[in-house]
Write a protein that holds these residues in place. Structure first.
Motif, PDB file in Angstrom:
ATOM      1  N   GLN A   1      -5.703   2.342  -1.705  1.00  0.00           N
ATOM      2  CA  GLN A   1      -4.562   2.877  -0.964  1.00  0.00           C
ATOM      3  C   GLN A   1      -3.240   2.386  -1.561  1.00  0.00           C
ATOM      4  O   GLN A   1      -2.499   1.622  -0.944  1.00  0.00           O
ATOM      5  CB  GLN A   1      -4.661   2.460   0.510  1.00  0.00           C
TER       6      GLN A   1
ATOM      7  N   ALA B   1      -5.530  -1.967  -0.425  1.00  0.00           N
ATOM      8  CA  ALA B   1      -4.666  -2.198  -1.585  1.00  0.00           C
ATOM      9  C   ALA B   1      -4.823  -3.596  -2.172  1.00  0.00           C
ATOM     10  O   ALA B   1      -4.675  -3.782  -3.389  1.00  0.00           O
ATOM     11  CB  ALA B   1      -3.208  -1.950  -1.203  1.00  0.00           C
TER      12      ALA B   1
ATOM     13  N   ASP C   1       0.821  -1.206   0.000  1.00  0.00           N
ATOM     14  CA  ASP C   1       0.000   0.000   0.000  1.00  0.00           C
ATOM     15  C   ASP C   1       0.860   1.262   0.000  1.00  0.00           C
ATOM     16  O   ASP C   1       2.099   1.198  -0.028  1.00  0.00           O
ATOM     17  CB  ASP C   1      -0.992  -0.015   1.154  1.00  0.00           C
TER      18      ASP C   1
END
Length: 419
Positions: A124, A77, A59
């Protein structure tokens, strides 16, 4: 004196030779060549959505995210769904030592230069250009696969698919006055038209966004690639549905999708993976062709701007011919795309393969799960593992061709050709 001068001259030559020899033998060794790499950038058709075997994704904070559970935020993520089965990993790429999948399901042109978390519904992860620069610090990038255009600030593939599938399900299960009262207001019950999917103005805006993002990629590659030599393949999209459904999906219990309340037919098409009005199919294919035009136009514009760039347009719109959902009577078996599949009762992860016998309240609850936890249905209508294997063959051809534009086509016997 002349002898002394000759001796001195000889000694001077000897010293000079020794100095030169020392300089040569003491010179720093040439830098070792960096290992070669192929890199994938873009959205779900590149990341491997639908192919399973999803790998942890680092991430924006530098933490590798594994599967966080079905009820985790969709911004996690991991839900980039970078698959070990993605086409990048299935392609034959001569001379390539390492492969890096930097694409993210749901990715948009915005995400190329900015962290996707900076936009609504983004994940993210760091900007894809930042990830590309990190690869370039350790590798010589020789092949770049890009898939952009299906998601942008005007429309998204997921939104288009959701709209057309929901309309069919609403038409099959509800009366004109019920309007999915338990969801988010009325859902139309008519087939999707061209304007419902993307208008000419939206396609034009998407082309401009996509071209700008690819321009940023090419500019960055020119700055960071070790030897300045790299092939960039711009891939477009293939439609998971056929132009016409196989005859057995046309009607059920003497009811077809031109008449109100056809639940048995709705359940049959859902089980086969294609809950869609037949009248929506042609607009859907024109939409796919429009996405191809976005990619082709971006390639042509940038080829003129970067005359030395090695840019190839890869058309995959016929790569799934004969193996699309509901193109044969045994669908989804043997197809190259994932069926529409919703989930009931997370976090248990129970996928619903049949809507047979369910009333509209049950359908409503299941649909709400997809709205609340989009990750539970985001694989729908994407290439499956076999489909990404085919796209890998398409990439193999595009990576080695002398042409600047190629089409990848599946023959009736399943053979894939790139020409």
């Amino acid at each position: 004196m002349s002898g002394l001068r000759r001796t001195a001259a000889a000694m001077a030559l000897a010293v000079a030779a020794a100095t030169l020899s020392t300089a040569v033998t003491g010179a720093a060794p040439a830098a070792a060549a960096l290992p070669t790499a192929a890199v994938a950038l873009g959205d779900s058709f590149i990341s491997g959505e639908g192919a399973g075997a999803y790998q942890p994704v680092v991430d924006s904070a530098g933490v590798a995210q594994g599967f966080p559970g079905w009820t985790a935020p969709n911004s996690n993520a991991f839900f980039c769904h970078r698959s070990a089965n993605a086409s990048l990993h299935r392609a034959t790429l001569p001379g390539i030592q390492d492969r890096f999948n930097l694409a993210c399901s749901g990715g948009q042109p915005h995400d190329i230069a900015a962290a996707s978390s900076a936009r609504a519904s983004g994940r993210q992860v760091a900007a894809q250009l930042d990830q590309l620069r990190a690869v370039a610090r350790t590798h010589d990038i020789d092949v770049v696969l890009i898939g952009l255009g299906s998601n942008n600030s005007s429309f998204t593939f997921g939104g288009v698919a959701e709209k057309c599938a929901n309309r069919f399900i609403a038409d099959a299960w509800t009366g004109w006055w019920e309007f999915w009262a338990y969801l988010n207001g009325p859902v139309e019950q008519k087939p999707c038209s061209d304007a419902d999917l993307a208008t000419a103005a939206q396609l034009s805006a998407a082309t401009a966004e996509t071209t700008a993002a690819v321009r940023q990629i090419l500019t960055t590659l020119r700055e960071v690639d070790a030897d300045g030599q790299h092939r960039v393949v711009l891939q477009d999209y293939t439609n998971p549905l056929p132009l016409e459904l196989e005859g057995s999906y046309h009607s059920e219990d003497s009811r077809d999708d031109t008449r109100d309340k056809f639940r048995a037919l709705g359940a049959e098409r859902y089980a086969a993976g294609c809950p869609i009005h037949r009248a929506s199919l042609a607009p859907g294919h024109r939409f796919s062709q429009g996405l191809g035009t976005i990619v082709r136009s971006s390639r042509d514009t940038l080829a003129a701007e970067f005359p030395g760039a090695d840019l190839v347009y890869l058309n995959v719109q016929r790569a799934f011919d004969g193996a699309r959902l509901c193109e044969n009577s045994n669908s989804p078996t043997g197809t190259l795309a994932t069926p529409i599949r919703l989930m009931d009762n997370p976090p248990n992860g129970t996928f619903v393969t049949s809507l047979s016998g369910k009333d509209k309240i049950a359908i409503q609850r299941i649909a709400n799960t997809c709205v609340t936890y989009f990750q539970t249905c985001q694989e729908s209508w994407h290439p499956n593992a076999a489909g990404h294997q085919v796209l890998g063959q398409c990439l193999s051809g595009a990576a080695t061709t002398a042409a600047r534009s190629v089409s990848c086509v599946r023959a009736s016997n399943g053979t894939i050709s790139v020409s």
